[in-house]
Design a protein around this motif. Sequence first.
Motif, PDB file in Angstrom:
ATOM      1  N   PHE A 102       0.824  -1.206   0.000  1.00 43.80           N
ATOM      2  CA  PHE A 102       0.000   0.000   0.000  1.00 43.80           C
ATOM      3  C   PHE A 102       0.859   1.257   0.000  1.00 43.80           C
ATOM      4  O   PHE A 102       2.061   1.204   0.270  1.00 43.80           O
ATOM      5  N   PHE A 103       0.218   2.367  -0.346  1.00 42.07           N
ATOM      6  CA  PHE A 103       0.840   3.668  -0.107  1.00 42.07           C
ATOM      7  C   PHE A 103      -0.230   4.702   0.165  1.00 42.07           C
ATOM      8  O   PHE A 103      -1.366   4.584  -0.264  1.00 42.07           O
ATOM      9  N   VAL A 104       0.177   5.701   0.926  1.00 42.84           N
ATOM     10  CA  VAL A 104      -0.669   6.831   1.276  1.00 42.84           C
ATOM     11  C   VAL A 104      -0.012   8.064   0.673  1.00 42.84           C
ATOM     12  O   VAL A 104       1.160   8.336   0.927  1.00 42.84           O
ATOM     13  N   TYR A 105      -0.790   8.777  -0.145  1.00 41.97           N
ATOM     14  CA  TYR A 105      -0.297  10.007  -0.757  1.00 41.97           C
ATOM     15  C   TYR A 105      -1.046  11.154  -0.097  1.00 41.97           C
ATOM     16  O   TYR A 105      -2.168  11.472  -0.452  1.00 41.97           O
ATOM     17  N   ALA A 106      -0.414  11.743   0.904  1.00 39.22           N
ATOM     18  CA  ALA A 106      -1.021  12.831   1.661  1.00 39.22           C
ATOM     19  C   ALA A 106      -0.404  14.160   1.230  1.00 39.22           C
ATOM     20  O   ALA A 106       0.587  14.188   0.497  1.00 39.22           O
ATOM     21  N   LEU A 107      -0.980  15.211   1.717  1.00 39.61           N
ATOM     22  CA  LEU A 107      -0.527  16.552   1.339  1.00 39.61           C
ATOM     23  C   LEU A 107       0.944  16.781   1.662  1.00 39.61           C
ATOM     24  O   LEU A 107       1.682  17.341   0.864  1.00 39.61           O
ATOM     25  N   HIS A 108       1.384  16.338   2.825  1.00 38.31           N
ATOM     26  CA  HIS A 108       2.744  16.633   3.257  1.00 38.31           C
ATOM     27  C   HIS A 108       3.655  15.426   3.374  1.00 38.31           C
ATOM     28  O   HIS A 108       4.812  15.574   3.761  1.00 38.31           O
ATOM     29  N   GLU A 109       3.145  14.238   3.081  1.00 37.12           N
ATOM     30  CA  GLU A 109       4.013  13.068   3.175  1.00 37.12           C
ATOM     31  C   GLU A 109       3.455  11.882   2.402  1.00 37.12           C
ATOM     32  O   GLU A 109       2.280  11.830   2.072  1.00 37.12           O
ATOM     33  N   ILE A 110       4.360  10.945   2.160  1.00 35.41           N
ATOM     34  CA  ILE A 110       4.018   9.680   1.524  1.00 35.41           C
ATOM     35  C   ILE A 110       4.483   8.573   2.452  1.00 35.41           C
ATOM     36  O   ILE A 110       5.596   8.606   2.974  1.00 35.41           O
ATOM     37  N   ILE A 111       3.609   7.608   2.664  1.00 35.76           N
ATOM     38  CA  ILE A 111       3.910   6.446   3.494  1.00 35.76           C
ATOM     39  C   ILE A 111       3.600   5.213   2.664  1.00 35.76           C
ATOM     40  O   ILE A 111       2.558   5.155   2.011  1.00 35.76           O
ATOM     41  N   ALA A 112       4.501   4.245   2.675  1.00 33.45           N
ATOM     42  CA  ALA A 112       4.267   2.995   1.949  1.00 33.45           C
ATOM     43  C   ALA A 112       4.578   1.833   2.879  1.00 33.45           C
ATOM     44  O   ALA A 112       5.393   1.958   3.796  1.00 33.45           O
ATOM     45  N   GLY A 113       3.915   0.711   2.655  1.00 33.32           N
ATOM     46  CA  GLY A 113       4.166  -0.452   3.502  1.00 33.32           C
ATOM     47  C   GLY A 113       3.734  -1.728   2.826  1.00 33.32           C
ATOM     48  O   GLY A 113       3.163  -1.708   1.731  1.00 33.32           O
ATOM     49  N   GLY A 114       4.009  -2.825   3.507  1.00 35.75           N
ATOM     50  CA  GLY A 114       3.605  -4.110   2.975  1.00 35.75           C
ATOM     51  C   GLY A 114       3.955  -5.251   3.900  1.00 35.75           C
ATOM     52  O   GLY A 114       4.700  -5.086   4.861  1.00 35.75           O
ATOM     53  N   VAL A 115       3.400  -6.408   3.572  1.00 31.12           N
ATOM     54  CA  VAL A 115       3.586  -7.617   4.368  1.00 31.12           C
ATOM     55  C   VAL A 115       4.002  -8.743   3.436  1.00 31.12           C
ATOM     56  O   VAL A 115       3.468  -8.873   2.335  1.00 31.12           O
ATOM     57  N   ARG A 116       4.948  -9.537   3.906  1.00 37.87           N
ATOM     58  CA  ARG A 116       5.285 -10.778   3.216  1.00 37.87           C
ATOM     59  C   ARG A 116       5.738 -11.782   4.261  1.00 37.87           C
ATOM     60  O   ARG A 116       6.675 -11.504   5.015  1.00 37.87           O
ATOM     61  N   GLY A 117       5.049 -12.893   4.345  1.00 41.62           N
ATOM     62  CA  GLY A 117       5.423 -13.923   5.300  1.00 41.62           C
ATOM     63  C   GLY A 117       5.359 -13.430   6.738  1.00 41.62           C
ATOM     64  O   GLY A 117       4.311 -12.994   7.196  1.00 41.62           O
ATOM     65  N   PHE A 118       6.479 -13.468   7.415  1.00 44.66           N
ATOM     66  CA  PHE A 118       6.573 -13.114   8.834  1.00 44.66           C
ATOM     67  C   PHE A 118       6.948 -11.651   9.051  1.00 44.66           C
ATOM     68  O   PHE A 118       7.218 -11.248  10.175  1.00 44.66           O
ATOM     69  N   VAL A 119       6.955 -10.870   7.976  1.00 48.64           N
ATOM     70  CA  VAL A 119       7.534  -9.530   8.016  1.00 48.64           C
ATOM     71  C   VAL A 119       6.533  -8.463   7.582  1.00 48.64           C
ATOM     72  O   VAL A 119       5.803  -8.634   6.613  1.00 48.64           O
ATOM     73  N   TYR A 120       6.545  -7.348   8.333  1.00 50.49           N
ATOM     74  CA  TYR A 120       5.836  -6.129   7.940  1.00 50.49           C
ATOM     75  C   TYR A 120       6.904  -5.057   7.748  1.00 50.49           C
ATOM     76  O   TYR A 120       7.812  -4.929   8.578  1.00 50.49           O
ATOM     77  N   VAL A 121       6.820  -4.292   6.663  1.00 49.83           N
ATOM     78  CA  VAL A 121       7.780  -3.218   6.398  1.00 49.83           C
ATOM     79  C   VAL A 121       7.036  -1.916   6.124  1.00 49.83           C
ATOM     80  O   VAL A 121       5.890  -1.926   5.668  1.00 49.83           O
ATOM     81  N   GLU A 122       7.717  -0.812   6.399  1.00 43.53           N
ATOM     82  CA  GLU A 122       7.125   0.502   6.139  1.00 43.53           C
ATOM     83  C   GLU A 122       8.228   1.513   5.823  1.00 43.53           C
ATOM     84  O   GLU A 122       9.298   1.485   6.426  1.00 43.53           O
ATOM     85  N   ALA A 123       7.947   2.384   4.864  1.00 43.53           N
ATOM     86  CA  ALA A 123       8.837   3.497   4.509  1.00 43.53           C
ATOM     87  C   ALA A 123       8.014   4.767   4.590  1.00 43.53           C
ATOM     88  O   ALA A 123       6.861   4.803   4.162  1.00 43.53           O
ATOM     89  N   TYR A 124       8.598   5.838   5.125  1.00 40.67           N
ATOM     90  CA  TYR A 124       7.833   7.060   5.376  1.00 40.67           C
ATOM     91  C   TYR A 124       8.756   8.269   5.411  1.00 40.67           C
ATOM     92  O   TYR A 124       9.969   8.141   5.189  1.00 40.67           O
ATOM     93  N   SER A 125       8.175   9.423   5.661  1.00 38.70           N
ATOM     94  CA  SER A 125       8.890  10.710   5.706  1.00 38.70           C
ATOM     95  C   SER A 125       9.368  11.156   4.337  1.00 38.70           C
ATOM     96  O   SER A 125      10.436  11.731   4.201  1.00 38.70           O
ATOM     97  N   PHE A 126       8.576  10.857   3.340  1.00 36.95           N
ATOM     98  CA  PHE A 126       8.832  11.378   2.006  1.00 36.95           C
ATOM     99  C   PHE A 126       7.865  12.538   1.784  1.00 36.95           C
ATOM    100  O   PHE A 126       6.693  12.422   2.125  1.00 36.95           O
ATOM    101  N   PRO A 127       8.320  13.656   1.220  1.00 39.01           N
ATOM    102  CA  PRO A 127       7.398  14.778   0.976  1.00 39.01           C
ATOM    103  C   PRO A 127       6.249  14.358   0.066  1.00 39.01           C
ATOM    104  O   PRO A 127       6.396  13.469  -0.764  1.00 39.01           O
ATOM    105  N   GLY A 128       5.112  15.040   0.215  1.00 40.60           N
ATOM    106  CA  GLY A 128       3.938  14.739  -0.583  1.00 40.60           C
ATOM    107  C   GLY A 128       4.052  15.276  -1.990  1.00 40.60           C
ATOM    108  O   GLY A 128       3.409  16.251  -2.345  1.00 40.60           O
TER     109      GLY A 128
END
Length: 158
Positions: A102-128
């Motif tokens: 998934f990803f969230v495209y907000a006014l001031h930031e972008i957040i992305a994440g995902g799941v595979r197997g036993f793991v959840y990952v997330e990347a954030y603090s990117f300008p919108g």
Amino acid sequence: MNTSYLADLIRKGPFSEPLPRPLEVKGIKDVQIADSSPRIDAVAIDLQYIPGEQEYGPTPTPSAHIEVYRNAEDAARQGERRLNALREQYKNSDVRGDSKSFFVYALHEIIAGGVRGFVYVEAYSFPGANAFISLATGTVSSMLRYSDKMTALATGTG
């Protein structure tokens, strides 16, 4: 599957997956995440944004982390919980995908994440800004590939 061993492999690194340019990995470090999820461990992927000669707009301060769970169901639940929380927090923003990617495209930031197997990952603090969607989602893809490699090592199939 010994998920504690998986968590240890992820923590020790090195993070060997290529990231979208102009991001580079400086290393893996501890991260504290204050919630009640049943994770075994979480680490931050220490990212550095290397600006090019013709950069325009805000410079990102990217952050990313990997969480390891005792079983795949817990990781999937974390993905669902996090995506639902982001949908609520950013209800007037563009939220795409499902808990697996998934990803969230907000006014001031972008957040992305995902799941595979036993793991959840997330990347954030990117300008919108559109230009940073591929950096956030590409970082998530790199972390998931890294987690896949470490899972293969932990299970003896890699």
